[in-house]
Design a protein around this motif. Structure first.
Motif, short mmCIF file in Angstrom:
data_model
loop_
_atom_site.label_atom_id
_atom_site.label_comp_id
_atom_site.label_asym_id
_atom_site.label_seq_id
_atom_site.Cartn_x
_atom_site.Cartn_y
_atom_site.Cartn_z
N UNK A 191 6.19 37.05 82.22
CA UNK A 191 7.31 36.13 82.04
C UNK A 191 8.26 36.19 83.23
N UNK A 192 7.82 36.82 84.30
CA UNK A 192 8.67 36.99 85.46
C UNK A 192 9.12 35.64 86.03
N UNK A 193 8.21 34.68 86.15
CA UNK A 193 8.58 33.37 86.71
C UNK A 193 9.66 32.70 85.89
N UNK B 47 13.48 31.83 87.20
CA UNK B 47 13.97 30.46 87.13
C UNK B 47 15.32 30.40 86.41
N UNK B 48 15.47 31.13 85.33
CA UNK B 48 16.75 31.16 84.60
C UNK B 48 17.84 31.76 85.48
N UNK B 49 17.55 32.85 86.16
CA UNK B 49 18.54 33.48 87.04
C UNK B 49 18.97 32.54 88.17
N UNK C 282 23.04 28.80 90.50
CA UNK C 282 23.39 27.45 90.95
C UNK C 282 24.57 26.92 90.13
N UNK C 283 24.52 27.12 88.83
CA UNK C 283 25.59 26.66 87.95
C UNK C 283 26.91 27.38 88.25
N UNK C 284 26.85 28.65 88.59
CA UNK C 284 28.06 29.43 88.87
C UNK C 284 28.78 28.93 90.12
N UNK C 285 28.07 28.33 91.07
CA UNK C 285 28.67 27.84 92.31
C UNK C 285 29.40 26.51 92.11
#
Length: 54
Positions: free
Chosen positions: A37-39, A43-45, A50-53
């Motif tokens: 489930x690494x991918x 992707x979530x991280x 991106x959302x935090x910026x």
């Protein structure tokens, strides 16, 4: 779920749950597919960064 423990004192095998819904129970000799489930986690991280910026 199946589990096996192998050690100097011998081998322990156990199983719990169902092999198929509405059918037979799991057996210790059953095998389970382990998928990565690494991918999805990466992707979530990335999306969180991106959302935090913004």
């Amino acid at each position: 779920m199946t589990t096996s423990v192998v050690g100097p004192g011998g081998t322990y095998l156990s199983a719990a749950g169902k092999r198929h819904l509405q059918k037979d129970s799991a057996r210790p000799q059953d095998r389970a597919r382990i998928a990565s489930i690494t991918k999805a986690m990466i992707a979530v991280l990335v999306m969180q960064r991106i959302e935090a910026r913004q």
